[in-house]
Write an enzyme that holds these catalytic residues in place. Structure first.
Site, mmCIF file in Angstrom:
data_model
loop_
_atom_site.group_PDB
_atom_site.id
_atom_site.type_symbol
_atom_site.label_atom_id
_atom_site.label_comp_id
_atom_site.label_asym_id
_atom_site.label_seq_id
_atom_site.Cartn_x
_atom_site.Cartn_y
_atom_site.Cartn_z
ATOM 1 N N TYR A 92 0.842 -1.191 0.000
ATOM 2 C CA TYR A 92 0.000 0.000 0.000
ATOM 3 C C TYR A 92 0.881 1.246 0.000
ATOM 4 O O TYR A 92 0.597 2.217 -0.694
ATOM 5 C CB TYR A 92 -0.927 0.003 1.230
ATOM 6 C CG TYR A 92 -1.877 -1.166 1.250
ATOM 7 C CD1 TYR A 92 -3.068 -1.123 0.538
ATOM 8 C CD2 TYR A 92 -1.593 -2.325 1.978
ATOM 9 C CE1 TYR A 92 -3.951 -2.201 0.532
ATOM 10 C CE2 TYR A 92 -2.462 -3.398 1.980
ATOM 11 C CZ TYR A 92 -3.636 -3.340 1.260
ATOM 12 O OH TYR A 92 -4.494 -4.408 1.251
ATOM 13 N N ASN A 115 -12.752 -1.892 -4.334
ATOM 14 C CA ASN A 115 -12.621 -2.345 -5.721
ATOM 15 C C ASN A 115 -13.826 -3.222 -6.083
ATOM 16 O O ASN A 115 -13.999 -4.299 -5.523
ATOM 17 C CB ASN A 115 -11.319 -3.134 -5.874
ATOM 18 C CG ASN A 115 -11.167 -3.792 -7.219
ATOM 19 O OD1 ASN A 115 -11.927 -3.549 -8.152
ATOM 20 N ND2 ASN A 115 -10.168 -4.652 -7.319
ATOM 21 N N CYS A 123 -6.433 -6.329 -7.022
ATOM 22 C CA CYS A 123 -6.141 -5.798 -5.693
ATOM 23 C C CYS A 123 -5.503 -6.855 -4.793
ATOM 24 O O CYS A 123 -4.886 -6.513 -3.778
ATOM 25 C CB CYS A 123 -7.400 -5.208 -5.057
ATOM 26 S SG CYS A 123 -8.794 -6.333 -4.967
ATOM 27 N N HIS A 124 -5.609 -8.131 -5.170
ATOM 28 C CA HIS A 124 -4.974 -9.189 -4.377
ATOM 29 C C HIS A 124 -3.447 -9.086 -4.424
ATOM 30 O O HIS A 124 -2.773 -9.685 -3.591
ATOM 31 C CB HIS A 124 -5.432 -10.576 -4.854
ATOM 32 C CG HIS A 124 -5.100 -10.874 -6.278
ATOM 33 N ND1 HIS A 124 -5.898 -10.447 -7.328
ATOM 34 C CD2 HIS A 124 -4.060 -11.546 -6.835
ATOM 35 C CE1 HIS A 124 -5.361 -10.862 -8.470
ATOM 36 N NE2 HIS A 124 -4.250 -11.524 -8.194
ATOM 37 N N GLU A 150 -0.428 -17.284 -9.154
ATOM 38 C CA GLU A 150 0.404 -16.422 -9.991
ATOM 39 C C GLU A 150 1.893 -16.672 -9.812
ATOM 40 O O GLU A 150 2.671 -16.472 -10.742
ATOM 41 C CB GLU A 150 0.098 -14.952 -9.702
ATOM 42 C CG GLU A 150 -1.285 -14.536 -10.151
ATOM 43 C CD GLU A 150 -1.532 -13.045 -10.024
ATOM 44 O OE1 GLU A 150 -0.572 -12.275 -9.800
ATOM 45 O OE2 GLU A 150 -2.708 -12.646 -10.177
#
Length: 158
Positions: A92, A115, A123-124, A150
């Protein structure tokens, strides 16, 4: 506004669109607005297919058009989230610094939490400065699972 539901490895996902652009993604625990009409449009079908491919590890960047509703600041933040490369994370604080407001990490977090199109607006990929997995509308376990997908490896807490 049309919405359609897709079964996935992470549960039932609702995707909504308006005028050919995705506006919302709903997890099974989310409240669905009453004014939605359940039917599949070509845009929703494409978004559902892209989501399926992403969850199978075969798609790294979504190409469906998005139109999230929010304040100018929220839209700025969501646009930045879309620039975070697949398989990477930022804090952040990193995002606050990127917009030239190093004291705005909490505002960045608030925009992240609002979101309306999670996963498609990734946003993850935003984590705490210390590497911790902080809040996620779909739950911390889902955030962890998406990051593991990912990264191709288990994502642990630091």
């Amino acid at each position: 506004m049309p919405i359609y539901f897709y079964e996935s490895d992470i549960g039932k996902i609702g995707i909504a669109e308006n005028c050919g652009r995705i506006t919302n993604l709903y997890f099974s625990s989310d409240m669905i607005p009453q004014n939605m009409q359940i039917y599949e449009t070509p845009v929703l079908k494409e978004a559902g297919q892209q989501l399926k491919l992403y969850l199978e590890g075969r798609l790294k960047k979504f190409t469906v058009l998005l139109n999230p509703e929010g304040t100018a600041f929220m839209k700025q933040m969501w646009s930045l989230l879309c620039e975070i490369p697949y398989g990477t994370t930022v804090s952040y604080m990193d995002l606050a610094i990127k917009i030239g407001k190093p004291n705005a990490a909490r505002a960045v977090g608030l925009a992240n939490s609002r979101n309306p199109i999670p996963i498609l607006i990734p946003c993850h990929r935003v984590i705490g400065t210390n590497g911790s997995l902080t809040g996620y509308r779909g739950g911390i376990e889902l955030k962890k699972k998406l990051l593991e997908l990912e990264n191709g490896k288990e994502y642990g807490y630091f």
